[in-house]
Design a protein around this motif. Sequence first.
Motif, short mmCIF file in Angstrom:
data_model
loop_
_atom_site.label_atom_id
_atom_site.label_comp_id
_atom_site.label_asym_id
_atom_site.label_seq_id
_atom_site.Cartn_x
_atom_site.Cartn_y
_atom_site.Cartn_z
N VAL A 245 0.84 -1.21 0.00
CA VAL A 245 0.00 0.00 0.00
C VAL A 245 0.87 1.26 0.00
CG1 VAL A 245 -1.74 1.29 1.29
CG2 VAL A 245 -1.85 -1.21 1.19
N LEU A 246 1.97 1.23 0.74
CA LEU A 246 2.75 2.44 1.02
C LEU A 246 4.08 2.52 0.30
CD1 LEU A 246 2.13 2.58 4.89
CD2 LEU A 246 0.94 3.88 3.11
N GLN A 247 4.44 1.50 -0.48
CA GLN A 247 5.78 1.46 -1.07
C GLN A 247 6.01 2.62 -2.03
OE1 GLN A 247 6.68 -2.30 -2.91
NE2 GLN A 247 8.89 -1.99 -2.72
N ARG A 248 4.99 3.00 -2.79
CA ARG A 248 5.19 4.05 -3.79
C ARG A 248 5.37 5.43 -3.17
NH1 ARG A 248 -0.17 2.57 -3.72
NH2 ARG A 248 -1.80 4.18 -3.78
N THR A 249 5.03 5.57 -1.88
CA THR A 249 5.26 6.84 -1.18
C THR A 249 6.21 6.65 0.00
OG1 THR A 249 3.21 6.50 0.06
CG2 THR A 249 3.08 7.90 -1.90
N LEU A 250 7.13 5.69 -0.12
CA LEU A 250 8.22 5.47 0.84
C LEU A 250 7.72 5.21 2.25
CD1 LEU A 250 10.67 8.28 -0.37
CD2 LEU A 250 10.40 5.94 -1.22
N GLY A 251 6.62 4.48 2.35
CA GLY A 251 6.11 4.08 3.66
C GLY A 251 5.28 5.13 4.36
N VAL A 252 5.02 6.27 3.71
CA VAL A 252 4.26 7.37 4.32
C VAL A 252 2.96 7.56 3.55
CG1 VAL A 252 4.29 9.81 4.91
CG2 VAL A 252 6.41 8.50 4.99
N GLU B 5 -6.66 7.35 -1.29
CA GLU B 5 -6.80 5.92 -1.56
C GLU B 5 -5.98 5.08 -0.59
OE1 GLU B 5 -7.14 7.77 -5.76
OE2 GLU B 5 -6.15 8.18 -3.87
N GLN B 6 -4.80 5.60 -0.20
CA GLN B 6 -3.95 4.84 0.73
C GLN B 6 -4.61 4.71 2.10
OE1 GLN B 6 -0.38 7.30 -0.07
NE2 GLN B 6 0.69 5.37 -0.41
N VAL B 7 -5.30 5.77 2.52
CA VAL B 7 -6.02 5.68 3.80
C VAL B 7 -7.10 4.62 3.71
CG1 VAL B 7 -7.49 6.94 5.41
CG2 VAL B 7 -5.50 8.07 4.41
N MET B 8 -7.80 4.58 2.58
CA MET B 8 -8.83 3.56 2.40
C MET B 8 -8.21 2.16 2.40
SD MET B 8 -11.06 5.43 -0.60
CE MET B 8 -12.13 4.02 -0.87
N GLN B 9 -7.08 2.01 1.71
CA GLN B 9 -6.43 0.69 1.67
C GLN B 9 -5.90 0.28 3.04
OE1 GLN B 9 -3.91 1.91 -1.76
NE2 GLN B 9 -4.42 -0.09 -2.62
N ILE B 10 -5.41 1.24 3.81
CA ILE B 10 -4.97 0.93 5.17
C ILE B 10 -6.14 0.41 6.00
CG2 ILE B 10 -4.16 1.97 7.34
CD1 ILE B 10 -2.36 3.78 5.61
N PRO C 2 -7.25 12.60 -3.60
CA PRO C 2 -6.98 11.25 -4.06
C PRO C 2 -5.86 11.23 -5.08
CG PRO C 2 -9.01 12.07 -5.04
CD PRO C 2 -8.57 13.10 -4.05
N GLU C 3 -5.19 10.10 -5.17
CA GLU C 3 -4.06 9.99 -6.08
C GLU C 3 -4.50 10.18 -7.53
OE1 GLU C 3 -0.61 6.71 -7.34
OE2 GLU C 3 -1.93 6.35 -5.62
N SER C 4 -5.66 9.65 -7.88
CA SER C 4 -6.14 9.77 -9.25
C SER C 4 -6.42 11.23 -9.61
CB SER C 4 -7.41 8.94 -9.44
OG SER C 4 -8.33 9.24 -8.41
N HIS C 5 -6.96 11.97 -8.65
CA HIS C 5 -7.21 13.40 -8.86
C HIS C 5 -5.89 14.13 -9.05
CE1 HIS C 5 -10.12 16.84 -7.80
NE2 HIS C 5 -9.01 17.40 -8.22
#
Length: 713
Positions: free
Chosen positions: A321-328, A333-338, A403-406
Amino acid sequence: TVHDIVNFARSQSILCQGRGSAANSVVCFALGITEIDPDRSTLLFERFLSRERNEPPDIDVDFEHDRREEVLQYVFQRYGRHRAALTAVVSTYHGAGAVRDVAKALGLPPDQVNALADCCGHWSDTPPAVERLREAGFDPDSPVLRRVLSLTGQLIGFPRHLSQHPGGFVISEQPLDTLVPVENAAMAERTIIQWDKDDLDAVGLLKVDVLALGMLSAIRRCFDLIHGYRDQRLSLASIPAEDLATYEMIGRADTIGVFQIESRAQMSMLPRLKPKNFYDLVIEVAIVRPGPIQGGMVHPYLRRRDKKEKVTYPSAELKEVLQRTLGVPLFQEQVMQIAIVAVDYTPGEADQLRRSMAAWKRHGGLEPHRLRLRDGMRANGYSDEFAAQIFEQIKGFGSYGFPESHAASFALLTYASCWLKCHEPAAFACALINSWPMGFYSPDQILQDARRHQLAIRPVDVRASTWDCSLEPLAGAQPALRLGLRMIKGFREDDARRIEAARGHGPFVDIADLGQRARLDSRAQELLADAGALRGLAGHRHRARWEVAGVQQQLGLFAGLPRQEEAPVVLPRPTVGEDLQADYLSVGTTLGPHPLALLRGELKARRCRSSRELLEVEHGRPVSVAGLVTGRQRPGTASGVTFVTLEDEFGNVNVVVWRDLAERQRKVLVGAQLLKVDGTLETEGEVRHLIAGRLSDLSDLLSGITVRSRDFR
C-alpha cells in the motif's frame, strides 16, 4: 453521457480533461475522457464503484473556463431543459456575512456594519475577536455589540441562501419536474433544481460535473499562439514527456503562473522535493495539502526521499500500500487501503470512510471510525500512535482530501503548463494574461516575471495592439509580447475591435484620424491617452491628452468652423514617476523602471537589502527587506503561518509571518503596499524564507516618486 459531452467539446476545439478516480479508469482512458494512462498510477477500484455504494460513479470533467457555457447549453439542447438542470448549493453563513446581516437587522449605521464585517477574517467561521473590535474603535462590552456578537455566533453555519452549483448537472430519464422542484436560473437559458447537491445521492439522481478550469483556457490559447507564429499544432498528448529542462525549471521553483505548483507554499516545497518524473509531480501536487500536513506526513516523506531516514513499513501487508510513497501515506486511496488491510474494513466500508472524510466538518460522523480504527489496528498488532496519526490525516482530508487519481489528472496539466513556460515562455505569458482572472498572480506579476526571463515586452499602442495581448516576431529569439487594449482599465472591447478594423485600411495619421475612423468617443480617447497608447501618434502622455482635448473641442461647440493654425504648444515630458504612476493606474503594470528601483537609495538608507542581495546572506542572519506586497496567502494548516510575497526590481522574497506577529501587527500586514520586514533569513537547500520579527508600513514612500527621466540611471 460524459463521453457524449466530451465529444461535443472536442468537436468544437474546446480543451477538456476528466479527473478523479472514475475518470482515470481504463474505460474513460479508452473513451478519451482523460489523457492519463491508468497504467501510470495505482487505482483503487472501490474509490469509485462498490456494491455498498450501488450507484454509478461521479465523473468530473474540466472544460475551458471561458467556453464552458457552450458545453452547458449543449447539455440543455441535447437532453432538453425538462430532463436536464443544474443542481443547487446551500450557502451558509460565515463570520463576516453573519455579523453584517445581524448588525443591519439591529439598525446599526452602514459605516459601522462595514467596520464590523472587516473585523472578521475573509473565511472566518467565528465572530470578530475582542482585540480586533477594540482596534477598530468598538466597545465589546456595550449592550448592543454584545447582542450583535451573540446572535452572530448563533447564525454562523446556518443556511443563508440557495445558489447555483458551478457545474453539477442532474440528468433524468423522466421529466425532472415529476421528481424534484425546478426553477429558472437568474442567468438566461438555465434551469436549476431546488435541492442541494449533497441530497442527490440519497435519492439516486445522476449528477455529471461540467466544471470550469482557467488553466485549460490558458493552455488552449497558448497552443493557438504557438500555431500562429511557429505553425506547429501542439496538444496535451503531443507535448514531449519527461523533459529534463522542464524538471530542472520546476526544481528551481521557477513556476510563477503554472498550474497547481505556483503558490508560495508549493514553491517552497519544490527545491526540497525536486521532482524528476511524472509521479514525483503527482506527489508534489498532493503533498502541500491539509491532509498530509495535519497528519504529520510531509517531513517524514522528505527525510526518506533524501535518504536521511530509513524507509520502514508498519507491516509487510502494508508495504504494498505504502511502497510508492516510501512508507508514508499521502493519498486518500492509501487511507482507504490501510483501513481494508489493517482494520479489516470491506472495500465498501472503506468507501463509506472516504465519504465521511469529506462530510465530517458539516455533518460529523467520524467518531465511530476513530474508535474502529484504533481498536482494529490494535487487534492486528499496529500501534496506537500509528492509528492516531492516520486519524489525524483523515481529519485533514475532511478539509481537502486529495486522491491519487485526482492528483494525477492535475499533474498532467501541471507538467503541460511547466513545459510551455520552459520552452514557449512568451506564448505562455501571453496566454495567461489573456485568460486572466485566474491563478495566484496578476498580469503585472506575470509580466515582471517575463522581464526577469529576458522576454521583450512592448507597450499598449493603437498602431499595433489588438484587444488581446499578442506576439510579434523577433529574429533568433522568443517573440516579443505586445500588450493588448484589454489591459487598459475600463476600455471597451467594441472600441478595440473598431480600432483593429480601421487599422486594416491603413495607418492612423494622427489622433483626430484615429477617433474619426474608429468612431471613438471622448471617454475612449481619454483612456487611450492616459494609458500611453497614443505615444506613437502624439509623443507622450501630456501631448496625447492635449491633442485629445483639441480633437474634442473641434467636434464640440466649434465643429464646422475653419481650424485655426496655432503655434505648437511645448509640453514637458512626464517624469519617470508620473509615467510609472499613470501606468499602474491605467494599465495595472509598467514597462518602465520598477517602483523600487526609484526608491533604492531611500531603502538603502533604511538598511533594506534587495532580493538579489539576500543571496549573499547566510542562514540565521538578521536582515531587513522591503518590497511591494504582491500576495498574502494563508494556507489551511494548523501552524498558523501567513505567507507574504514581496517584490522588488530583482525578484521576489518569501516572508513567513507567524500567527502571534500577524495578530499584533494585523493593520500593517493587511494594509501595507510597501512593506519593510525585519527578520531572520532561513535557508534549507535552495529554499530561502525570511522569518518576520517586525513589520513596518513604508507605503507613503510610493507617493514621493518624482524622479525625472534624465535623472534616472
